[in-house]
Scaffold this active site. Structure first.
Site, short mmCIF file in Angstrom:
data_model
loop_
_atom_site.label_atom_id
_atom_site.label_comp_id
_atom_site.label_asym_id
_atom_site.label_seq_id
_atom_site.Cartn_x
_atom_site.Cartn_y
_atom_site.Cartn_z
N HIS A 102 0.83 -1.20 0.00
CA HIS A 102 0.00 0.00 0.00
C HIS A 102 0.88 1.26 0.00
CE1 HIS A 102 -3.45 2.36 2.20
NE2 HIS A 102 -3.27 2.77 0.98
N GLU A 105 2.41 1.59 -3.33
CA GLU A 105 1.46 2.13 -4.32
C GLU A 105 1.42 3.65 -4.23
OE1 GLU A 105 -2.62 3.80 -3.99
OE2 GLU A 105 -2.68 1.80 -3.09
N HIS A 106 1.48 4.21 -3.01
CA HIS A 106 1.51 5.67 -2.85
C HIS A 106 2.84 6.25 -3.32
CE1 HIS A 106 -2.04 6.83 -0.18
NE2 HIS A 106 -2.19 5.54 -0.33
N GLU A 203 -4.47 7.13 6.95
CA GLU A 203 -5.55 6.50 6.18
C GLU A 203 -5.98 5.20 6.86
OE1 GLU A 203 -6.34 4.21 1.95
OE2 GLU A 203 -4.50 5.36 2.16
#
Length: 1026
Positions: A102, A105-106, A203
């Site tokens: 994750h 991905e950012h 998040e």
């Protein structure tokens, strides 16, 4: 963005408010025909064609290829759709919960070799006409999709995306910003305490504050305990700080390789061009490796398991004493067996979908809980699928009873099977879904095939839906007990099943905060003085990098001159049926008919307004005419694509204190079912059933539960609605129908022991709303079907004419606007005007059990037709991209934030999943100061124009063409003038509107925050605390 197993729990890497819509065009030689020229075995740009298949149901031709050198897999879906899509996905199989896929991905989207500027992803949002741009992390793959209607733009975005995933910079600074870092609370003050910061860290704290996603996460981790599904791919907040920058780079090197990649393209652009660009810019630079990312099958358990987890209590739960969840999950077969997957997913719908399904009857109707558990039904997003069934909103003492009911219901299904009519209803639903033209069809396909293809299933098989339907019908014919045998095999005799319960713990948030504090202290204790100094210096460096004006000139961009100067006109005819105005719009709808009716609320007594959303949600679900609610649900499934009623508050396009209020009836059906669809509406008009209090209670509980669950996803929308409440009459009504006021009202109704008063209220509302005297209709269908539809509509109007009654409006100031601007004497829309409305300033704080805030501020400005409206739209977009994104997300650590101009004349700031509250309000103020100072360039303005136009020109589906005009009276001419004003906006206009409307002395504003306990606000008397 972290995507959970269930599609329903989808979240995005950034928040987008553009509802994407679609254009359809027929070409002389269709994309599908062109793709048919490829032959298996043929070589193109270093790829070999493996399979070519026509898929007539979906109007496309599928071409499957592999790249000879690297083994990269490729699927192209050629279809006459100008909204072209590209997606690349990698199989990412983490073995710990640090959130490495994750955070990666950012971070890959923060700059690459060819595009080294910071954050090319967010910058491209303003340099392209994309209709979609995002990235998702699922539990076992990471996907990067975009779509656009412009060929040049497609090449630009493809170039940025390829460079991002294959050649990212992965700078340490980007890892700190996007992942996690230790930093002084105030980065400029070395004496302020050290805290954890980072976009993904916040998040995931937000995601884990939502009980539904928390439960889904635990369920998956515990049902598949032996490999990658036992960890949190998005990152568990307390494990994220264990990830190092080195581990991140290592994960990229092993997983982001063409040999581990699957490419998908869709639309009407030629395939060769895509292949050539992908090979030249990426694939040619790699050799084949064995990525070794396969997920092994989960070893089968020999006996069932039970487990328990806790969560935070829900302040908005309908019954505080009943907040437990219990669910039984079964491990099913491998998802790459397409027909088995199709069968199990159908079987799942038969078991749980709608009031006629056995589990609905056994679990929902006895009112043991408020709704099915957050994870329910078939889930094919993991290598082996699962099926889950259970309840939320139940009492702890009902645990054994629920387990008993579940196993009893499975026995009953094995015994008696399913009614043929329900099977037909489901197959009819599949037929409608295939014919319905959505606007983001490419994206839907990419998501639909992602999981099976990820585990080497054949994606082409998944697209051949009607082959599966045929095979299903045939198998059922040969063995009528086919489905019962599956139930026996997968549910009755399956020892790999998990029973997971969840209960609230009052100290849950406290324990979470304490665990985070302990983690933090452990990290801090290990620091030397020089480490602390380094942290402070790195914090300043990051702040400096975030504050520096960046040069984005290395990125490709389309130009404002590439935007079409005019919009295509959508022709509509206005006539009447049985004295009711009708708008007809001819569209290529694939043999579907779309019907809408707008019914005014003007004669409804004001004390009934709060009940209208409840009326809308139950009116089509309680039975009508000779049908009880079960038969009604069955008929709707068999004969229509769904029938629904929703509230509408439509602000006037030229006066802020004027609006139209009503409810919108919507339904669709295949042409052959037109008479049946209108018959169902007639029965709802003439004899709806309201008297079944037990049925009403079930619907009320489900509705209250759904509203309570939705706040942690849509907190920013609730904050924005509340902020606008006292600024315009329409804003006030929007809060009543869809804001926190409605959530609290539904909670109150769910708590009533006797619903008799509600049962008596519903018929009172019905006689005011379902009245042909204040109604207008719209029909979208093919030219061939128009006259037939008009005839059916005419007879429907005759059927319901008995409900026609002229009633006096409740408000005296009714303004009429003609439906057809060229014909003043014709039918009109009746709007309410409140010329004496006084907007007032109000600051409201809702204390809720979340660890993050949703902050909003709204300012009263101008309506759609005003000459300044276009400038305010551009200002919102520019302020978001050039200033607020940096302040609220990069520096503040919130998941999202920005400003936008709303159609109701309100200019609104917002933040989403934000660790800050009052500080964010000052970031909004600074945004206004920045705009007033005029420190932005022509390039910034042009980028904002591109961004606004990609929303204005997002495709519209055939079913929705002409709807803007039908609902809000905004004609193509008005849209064209708005368009011309957008093109004309210049630097001076933007500074001018910032000063005139948003400056401190000029503005009338409302503020709302939803978030955790807040001492600063409590001590400040200017806030109202709820």
């Amino acid at each position: 963005m972290f995507r959970q197993t269930k599609a329903a729990l989808q979240k995005l890497r950034y928040l987008s408010f553009n509802g994407q819509q679609h254009t359809w065009r027929l070409k002389s030689t269709s994309a599908g025909e062109r793709a048919l020229q490829y032959q298996p075995g043929q070589k193109i740009h270093g790829f070999t064609v493996r399979e070519v298949a026509v898929v007539p149901d979906l109007f496309l031709t599928a071409v499957k290829l592999t790249h000879d050198n690297t083994g990269a897999q490729y699927l192209h879906a050629a279809r006459d759709d100008s909204n072209n899509l590209f997606s690349v996905q990698f199989r990412t199989t983490p073995m710990d919960s640090t959130g490495v896929p994750h955070i990666l991905e950012h971070t890959v989207l923060c700059g690459s070799e060819k595009y080294p500027c910071r954050d090319p992803f967010f910058k491209m949002l303003n340099r392209s006409l994309s209709t979609f741009m995002n990235a998702f992390t699922a539990s076992d793959y990471t996907m990067y999709p975009f779509s656009t209607q412009n060929g040049k733009d497609f090449q630009n975005l493809l170039s940025v995306y390829l460079d991002a995933v294959f050649f990212p910079c992965l700078r340490e600074q980007d890892f700190w910003q996007e992942g996690w870092r230790l930093e002084n609370e105030n980065p400029t003050d070395p004496n302020s305490p050290l805290v954890f910061k980072g976009v993904v860290f916040n998040e995931m704290k937000g995601a884990f504050s939502d009980n539904e996603s928390l439960y889904a996460q635990h369920l998956q981790n515990k049902l598949y305990p032996d490999h990658t599904y036992s960890v949190v791919s998005g990152g568990e907040p307390l494990a994220i700080p264990d990830l190092t920058w080195e581990q991140l780079r290592q994960f990229h090197a092993t997983h982001y390789h063409p040999s581990n990649a699957r490419f998908f393209t869709y639309g009407d652009l030629p395939l060769e061009q895509h292949l050539k660009q992908i090979v030249e810019e990426a694939l040619s630079k790699f050799e084949r490796i064995d990525p070794n990312t396969q997920v092994p099958s989960q070893p089968q358990w020999t006996s069932p398991r039970e487990d328990h987890v806790t969560c935070s209590p829900d302040a908005l739960a309908p019954d505080p004493a009943r907040q437990n969840t219990l669910c039984v999950s079964y491990l099913l077969g491998d998802i790459t067996n397409t027909f088995e997957g199709f069968t199990l997913s159908l079987l799942s719908s038969l078991m749980i979908s709608g009031p006629n399904s056995p589990f609905y009857k056994a679990l929902i109707e006895p009112k043991i809980g408020t709704d099915f558990s957050s994870v329910v039904g078939y889930d094919g997003s993991t290598k082996e699928a699962s099926f889950s069934i259970g309840l939320q909103g139940m009492a702890e003492e009902d645990t054994e009873r629920v387990k008993q009911i579940i196993s009893q219901t499975i026995d009953d299904i094995i015994e008696s099977g399913f009614e043929e009519e329900r099977l037909e209803g489901l197959l009819h639903k599949i037929e409608i879904q295939m014919k319905h033209q959505s606007t983001n069809f490419g994206l839907s396909l990419a998501s639909y095939i992602a999981s099976s293809w990820n585990h080497d299933g054949n994606p082409v098989e998944l697209l051949q839906i009607s082959d599966n339907v045929k095979k299903f019908r045939q198998t059922l014919k040969e063995n009528p007990r086919f489905l019962q045998d599956k139930v026996k095999h997968y549910f009755k005799e399956n020892t790999h099943r998990l029973t997971l319960s969840m209960s609230p713990d009052d100290a849950y948030l406290e324990k979470q905060a304490k665990a985070e504090e302990e983690k933090l202290q452990k990290k801090i204790q290990a620091l030397t003085d020089s480490d602390r100094k380094e942290i402070y210096e790195k914090g300043l460096e990051l702040l400096a990098a975030q504050s520096k004006t960046q040069d984005a000139s290395c990125l490709p961009a389309v130009k404002v001159s590439d935007i079409e100067p005019t919009i295509p006109i959508t022709p509509v005819q206005i006539s009447a049926a049985g004295g009711v105005p009708v708008q007809y719009c001819e569209q290529p709808t694939n043999g579907l008919v779309y019907f809408r009716a707008m019914c005014s609320l003007n004669t409804l007594p004001e004390d009934l307004r709060l009940y209208v959303p409840l009326f809308c949600s139950v009116i089509t679900k309680m039975g009508c005419g000779a049908l009880d609610y079960r038969q009604q649900a069955q008929q709707m499934e068999l004969r229509t694509g769904g029938m629904s009623v929703s509230t509408q508050v439509i602000p006037d396009s030229s006066q802020l204190d004027m609006y139209e209020q009503g409810v919108l009836l919507s339904s669709s059906c295949l042409e052959r079912n037109l008479p049946h669809m209108f018959q169902l509406w007639s029965d709802i008009f003439n004899s709806p059933h309201f008297d079944d209090e037990e049925r009403l209670r079930v619907l009320v509980m489900m509705s209250a539960q759904e509203l309570a669950n939705g706040i942690s996803y849509s907190g920013h929308m609730y904050a924005m609605t509340r902020a606008g409440r006292h600024l315009t009459p329409a804003g006030d009504l929007q809060e009543t129908f869809g804001g926190m006021e409605q959530v609290k009202f539904m909670k109150r109704i769910a708590e009533m022991s006797d619903l008799n008063q509600i049962v008596r209220t519903l018929p009172r509302i019905k006689k005011h709303l379902l009245n042909p005297d204040n109604m207008r209709c719209a029909v979208n269908t093919t030219p061939q079907k128009m006259s037939d539809t008009a005839g059916q509509l005419e007879s429907f109007m005759k059927e319901v004419a008995g409900n026609r009654k002229e009633r006096k409006p409740v408000r005296s100031n009714i303004i009429e606007r003609p439906l057809d601007l060229l014909d003043d004497s014709g039918p009109s829309r009746k709007l309410i005007s409140e010329p004496n409305f006084h907007p007032c300033q109000m600051k409201t704080f809702f204390q809720l059990p979340f660890p993050v805030n949703f902050v909003s501020e709204s300012i009263r400005t101008v309506p759609f037709n005003h000459e300044d409206y276009a400038s305010l739209c551009l200002l919102g977009r520019m302020m978001s991209a050039k200033f607020l994104h940096g302040e609220i997300r990069e520096k503040g650590g919130a998941y999202g934030g920005g400003a936008r101009m709303g159609g109701g004349g309100l200019f609104t700031f917002y933040s989403y999943r934000d660790p800050n509250s009052v500080q964010t309000l000052s970031a909004f103020r600074k945004g206004v100061d920045w705009a007033k100072s005029g420190q932005f360039t022509q390039q910034d303005i042009d980028e904002a124009k591109l961004s606004v136009f990609s929303a204005v020109d997002s495709p519209v589906a055939p079913s929705d063409k002409g709807m803007g005009r039908f609902l809000s009276g905004i004609t193509d001419e008005m849209k064209q003038s708005h368009r011309e004003r957008l093109f004309a906006v210049n630097h001076k206009n933007l500074v001018d509107v910032a000063e005139r409307y948003l400056g401190v002395g000029q503005r009338t504003c409302g503020v709302a925050i939803l978030g955790p306990e807040n001492d600063t606000i409590k001590k400040d008397p200017s806030w109202i605390v709820k």
